[in-house]
Design a protein around this motif. Structure first.
Motif, PDB file in Angstrom:
ATOM      1  N   ALA A 244       0.952  -1.782  -0.539  1.00  0.00           N
ATOM      2  CA  ALA A 244       0.206   0.348  -0.052  1.00  0.00           C
ATOM      3  C   ALA A 244       0.868   1.093  -0.126  1.00  0.00           C
ATOM      4  O   ALA A 244       2.241   0.816   0.861  1.00  0.00           O
ATOM      5  CB  ALA A 244      -1.040  -0.194   1.111  1.00  0.00           C
ATOM      6  N   TYR A 245       0.125   2.555   0.102  1.00  0.00           N
ATOM      7  CA  TYR A 245       0.987   3.786  -0.246  1.00  0.00           C
ATOM      8  C   TYR A 245       1.423   4.215   0.840  1.00  0.00           C
ATOM      9  O   TYR A 245       2.310   4.994   1.174  1.00  0.00           O
ATOM     10  CB  TYR A 245       0.712   4.900  -0.994  1.00  0.00           C
ATOM     11  N   ALA A 246       0.389   3.784   2.168  1.00  0.00           N
ATOM     12  CA  ALA A 246       0.627   4.808   3.471  1.00  0.00           C
ATOM     13  C   ALA A 246      -0.043   3.399   4.352  1.00  0.00           C
ATOM     14  O   ALA A 246      -0.710   2.671   4.353  1.00  0.00           O
ATOM     15  CB  ALA A 246       0.713   6.261   3.198  1.00  0.00           C
ATOM     16  N   ILE A 247       0.389   3.920   5.490  1.00  0.00           N
ATOM     17  CA  ILE A 247      -0.439   3.167   7.006  1.00  0.00           C
ATOM     18  C   ILE A 247      -0.555   5.007   8.108  1.00  0.00           C
ATOM     19  O   ILE A 247       0.936   5.353   8.705  1.00  0.00           O
ATOM     20  CB  ILE A 247       0.424   1.959   7.648  1.00  0.00           C
ATOM     21  N   THR A 248      -1.643   4.954   7.637  1.00  0.00           N
ATOM     22  CA  THR A 248      -1.939   6.182   8.739  1.00  0.00           C
ATOM     23  C   THR A 248      -2.701   5.638  10.689  1.00  0.00           C
ATOM     24  O   THR A 248      -2.584   4.203  10.331  1.00  0.00           O
ATOM     25  CB  THR A 248      -2.852   6.570   8.408  1.00  0.00           C
ATOM     26  N   VAL A 249      -1.517   6.150  11.473  1.00  0.00           N
ATOM     27  CA  VAL A 249      -1.270   5.799  12.914  1.00  0.00           C
ATOM     28  C   VAL A 249      -2.026   6.557  13.925  1.00  0.00           C
ATOM     29  O   VAL A 249      -1.716   8.089  13.571  1.00  0.00           O
ATOM     30  CB  VAL A 249      -0.174   5.113  12.902  1.00  0.00           C
ATOM     31  N   LYS A 250      -3.314   6.153  15.160  1.00  0.00           N
ATOM     32  CA  LYS A 250      -3.443   6.790  15.797  1.00  0.00           C
ATOM     33  C   LYS A 250      -2.941   6.607  17.306  1.00  0.00           C
ATOM     34  O   LYS A 250      -3.052   5.732  17.173  1.00  0.00           O
ATOM     35  CB  LYS A 250      -4.752   7.262  15.430  1.00  0.00           C
ATOM     36  N   VAL A 251      -2.619   7.838  17.608  1.00  0.00           N
ATOM     37  CA  VAL A 251      -2.082   7.629  19.319  1.00  0.00           C
ATOM     38  C   VAL A 251      -2.563   6.634  20.336  1.00  0.00           C
ATOM     39  O   VAL A 251      -4.116   7.789  20.028  1.00  0.00           O
ATOM     40  CB  VAL A 251      -0.787   8.382  19.466  1.00  0.00           C
ATOM     41  N   ALA A 252      -2.687   6.448  21.205  1.00  0.00           N
ATOM     42  CA  ALA A 252      -3.116   6.123  22.290  1.00  0.00           C
ATOM     43  C   ALA A 252      -3.232   7.396  23.260  1.00  0.00           C
ATOM     44  O   ALA A 252      -2.103   8.290  22.864  1.00  0.00           O
ATOM     45  CB  ALA A 252      -3.725   5.107  22.446  1.00  0.00           C
ATOM     46  N   PRO A 253      -4.277   7.625  24.084  1.00  0.00           N
ATOM     47  CA  PRO A 253      -4.636   9.276  24.932  1.00  0.00           C
ATOM     48  C   PRO A 253      -3.566   9.048  26.064  1.00  0.00           C
ATOM     49  O   PRO A 253      -3.272   8.098  26.540  1.00  0.00           O
ATOM     50  CB  PRO A 253      -5.645   9.025  25.451  1.00  0.00           C
ATOM     51  N   GLY A 254      -2.962  10.124  26.255  1.00  0.00           N
ATOM     52  CA  GLY A 254      -2.201  10.463  26.825  1.00  0.00           C
ATOM     53  C   GLY A 254      -0.256   9.644  26.675  1.00  0.00           C
ATOM     54  O   GLY A 254       0.586   9.873  26.900  1.00  0.00           O
TER      55      GLY A 254
END
Length: 810
Positions: free
Chosen positions: A187-197
């Motif tokens: 795939a062209y990219a992997i998007t990441v969201k971090v956990a709170p804190g």
């Protein structure tokens, strides 16, 4: 000193205006170039669809490590032509890291919707495989059905909803997107969201270790750099175009300014001698001249920089109108570039004045007036030795350039042009003196007494006419070489494409055709050969620098019956997965031959070692490399063929009807499209080259007017000695004929060598193509320029009262 310098400028408007004109024109050009480069360098891509991500893992470019001639390691980065990819399974590994809330795969596929090409993406918000969500700008209503073309295949989807995104797009289920992907498993990219804190910065290193050295992790305001967009391509174009041509223009501007300021100072030798005679020190005289040049430079900056910024705005409008950059691409004011141009303009003026004043300010006061009476016929020993050294370098460079091929020849040709012109500038006094002796008899035979005076004057003023000779050679050299390079490139490309494309017809469609269509065409009765055709680019390393080399992708079956690439070594029959056919230009640049192992990176950055199966001559018309479809499968942004080439008389109408917009076209239509696309892309080159040639011509006109107007006293003295006005006019025409003939001979020789070297490197032809009116315009333009800028000012001086001119300084 500044007050005195300002007073001197007011009292000498002729030389002051000429110097100001050269400096201002240079400042305009450099400011416009600087604004383009600065806009490209300072472009910060917006986050777009990654606006909601904390981190993005992607591979939009690749860094190549090589060693220079000194063995030092150097790293160069280049954008990947097809956009780099990362493994899909990387997303699951990232999800396992502590502090990661989610990791989603982002991929793209081209989709034709209602006649417009948009991007298709996967989204967890789409639930059914036969449904999609569309951007509101596409005008689709929820609940309706829409026919789209993906991978060349027509498909029907239900519109489940509309959204407002960063750009027009459609969204499929993640499973459907994985099935449609042109590169399965990547795939062209992997998007990441971090956990709170959790801090996003704390996850960069752990994710980078998982991704490996080829991928990059983007955070914060940098996430937009992971996007493949027209804006990023536009930024790279501005930096490349402005930077490469700007470098040549800097050299040209410095060259012109040095000649103009130098001529202005030499015409003031009587005035400077008088200053020395009344006890002015050499340092004071030099500071005076430098102060005058500095003031002229500051005024040129005040005029040229604003005009240059306006010119940059005009260029931007033209680039947008011709499709080079998007209309939404932001252009910066160009303040940093303007400051650099201001510094360069003033510094070049002051340095040129210092060099020009060096000799006249070194003489002793008692010798000053004597020095002012007669112009030295020759230059100094240092100038002679320097000129011979540069000439030797130019000759060596020409031998290397003519013998070389590939990018080495292209790089050496422009440098060779500058070396030859520099050698002429340094050796001009000796060239003028020799030409005066050779031309003495012809000038006397044609113009009689006036010719005799002209020959004598050319000998006596050999050094004074050096700047005129240099300016003419510069304009003819540039006009007769770099301007015609684009003509040869276009002509060679179209000729090779026309001669090499031997297919009868082509099946084409706006959204491309599936690879299976070529197989279907082969099975039709009456078809002798058929192959799918598409284009990509691969990354190769040339002279230590990575560059994108254009390549065509074909199905090797029956290729020889559809294309005549003019194979010189090997055979196209051996073209298959793992092999490559290479143009002779690229083979010479890389040092490849049949059987060589060619290390390349495909358009998505995948490293690959291919065996060279054939070398062909028609690289301009068909690309530097020819690859089998199996070699690039899974490594391109689309899986479709741009066209299917056909040899035979089978009826293709029914087959074309199955694909939206598909039609049967004559093979010559593909060649016509090549010519049209090349002409559009060549506009920018023509603009930049035209600026260089135009500035060279302006410099020539400027110098010749200065030289003509400086002869007030000389012409007045000749008139007082009994020379009639007609004899003086004929003398000037004879002088100009001799000087012009010498300049044309040298300029044409330099232009011919340069153009031949470049054309030989580009096309392999030993004889460059020049449009029928090309040399007429160059030679006629140079001749008209020389005559108008000399005859008219001289005519004005001859009509003025004798006693008025005898008392003038210039």
């Amino acid at each position: 000193m500044r007050r005195l310098a300002l007073q001197m400028l007011r009292n000498r408007p002729g030389s002051a205006i000429a110097t100001l004109l050269a400096l201002t024109a240079g400042a305009v050009i450099l400011t416009a170039m600087g604004a383009l480069v600065e806009s490209g360098l300072r472009y910060a891509p917006p986050p777009g669809r990654y606006a909601g991500a904390d981190l993005v893992v992607a591979r939009p470019d690749v860094t190549i490590t090589s060693r220079d001639f000194d063995g030092e390691e150097q790293r160069s980065t280049i954008a990947l032509p097809e956009g780099g990819t990362v493994p899909v399974e990387l997303a699951s590994k990232i999800r396992e890291l502590p502090g990661v809330a989610s990791a989603a795969v982002d991929d793209t596929v081209p989709v034709l919707v209602g006649g417009s090409m948009v991007e298709g993406h996967g989204s967890p918000d789409v639930r059914a495989d036969d449904a999609l969500v569309a951007d509101a700008r596409l005008g689709l209503a929820p609940g309706s059905t829409v026919d789209v073309v993906v991978g060349g295949e027509p498909r029907r989807f239900r519109v489940d909803g509309v959204v407002s995104g960063a750009a027009p797009a459609v969204y499929f289920t993640e499973a459907r997107m994985a099935a449609l992907s042109p590169h399965p498993g990547r795939a062209y990219a992997i998007t990441v969201k971090v956990a709170p804190g959790t801090s996003a910065g704390s996850l960069i290193d752990p994710i980078a270790k998982l991704a490996g050295p080829d991928a990059s992790v983007y955070a914060g305001s940098d996430v937009g750099r992971a996007l493949r967009s027209d804006h990023r391509a536009a930024a790279e174009l501005l930096v490349l175009a402005g930077g490469s041509f700007g470098g040549y223009v800097v050299i040209l501007v410095v060259f012109v300014v040095a000649g103009t300021v130098g001529l202005s100072v030499r015409h003031r030798r009587r005035e400077l001698a008088l200053l020395r005679a009344i006890a002015a020190t050499p340092g004071q005289a030099r500071r005076l001249i430098m102060a005058e040049a500095g003031l002229a430079g500051l005024l040129a900056v005040a005029l040229g920089v604003p005009l240059g910024l306006l010119a940059a705005r005009w260029v931007r409008g033209e680039l947008v109108g011709r499709g080079f950059i998007p209309a939404s691409f932001p252009m910066v004011p160009g303040a940093i570039g303007a400051a650099a141009v201001a510094l360069l303009t003033v510094a070049s003026a002051v340095l040129a004045a210092l060099i020009a004043a060096r000799r006249i300010t070194r003489v002793r006061p008692a010798e000053a007036l004597g020095e002012a009476a007669v112009e030295p016929a020759r230059g100094g020993r240092v100038r002679l030795i320097s000129g011979l050294v540069v000439l030797a370098g130019a000759a060596t460079s020409s031998s290397f350039t003519v013998a070389a091929t590939g990018q080495a020849a292209l790089a050496g040709a422009i440098g060779m042009l500058y070396l030859f012109v520099t050698a002429v500038a340094l050796l001009a006094p000796w060239i003028n003196g020799y030409a005066a002796r050779v031309l003495a008899r012809p000038l006397r035979a044609i113009w009689g007494t006036s010719g005799y005076l002209a020959a004598a004057n050319l000998r006596a003023n050999a050094r004074g006419a050096a700047a005129v000779l240099t300016a003419l050679v510069l304009s003819v050299g540039f006009g007769g070489s770099v301007w015609f390079v684009q003509n040869n490139l276009e002509r060679g490309t179209v000729d090779q494409s026309r001669a090499g494309l031997v297919a009868d017809r082509a099946l084409i469609a706006p959204a491309g055709l599936p690879p299976t269509v070529a197989d279907e065409v082969r099975r039709l009765p009456g078809v002798r050969a058929a192959t799918g055709l598409s284009h990509t680019a691969v990354v190769v390393t040339a002279m230590g620098e990575p560059e994108a080399a254009p390549a065509q992708v074909v199905d090797p079956a029956g290729l020889a019956e559809l294309m005549d690439l003019r194979v010189t070594e090997g055979s196209l029959d051996k073209l298959a997965a793992g092999t490559v056919a290479v143009s002779s230009l690229r083979a010479a640049t890389q040092g490849w031959h049949v059987g060589s192992r060619a290390d390349v990176r495909l358009g998505d950055g995948t490293p690959l070692t291919l065996t060279v199966a054939a070398i062909y001559d028609r690289g301009l018309g068909f690309g530097d490399l020819t690859l089998a479809r199996a070699t690039v499968a899974g490594h391109t942004a689309a899986t479709t063929d741009e066209a299917v080439l056909v040899k035979g008389d089978a009826d293709l109408t029914a087959l074309a009807a199955r694909y939206p917009g598909a039609r049967v076209a004559a093979a010559g239509e593909l060649t016509a499209k090549v010519g049209h696309d090349l002409a559009v892309s060549a506009w920018l080159n023509r603009l930049l080259i035209g600026v260089m040639v135009g500035y060279a011509a302006l410099a020539a006109a400027n110098v010749m007017v200065m030289a003509a107007l400086s002869r007030r006293r000389e012409l007045a003295l000749l008139r007082l000695a009994g020379v009639t006005r007609g004899q003086a006019a004929r003398m000037v025409r004879a002088e100009q004929a001799g000087l012009l003939g010498t300049a044309l001979l040298l300029g044409v020789a330099i232009a011919a060598v340069t153009l031949t070297a470049v054309v030989r490197a580009l096309t392999g032809s030993a004889v460059p193509y020049v449009p029928p009116l090309g040399w007429v315009l160059v030679l006629g333009g140079a001749t008209a320029l020389a005559l108008v800028t000399t005859i008219l000012p001289i005519g004005r001086l001859l009509r003025a009262p004798l006693m008025e001119n005898i008392g003038q300084r210039e």
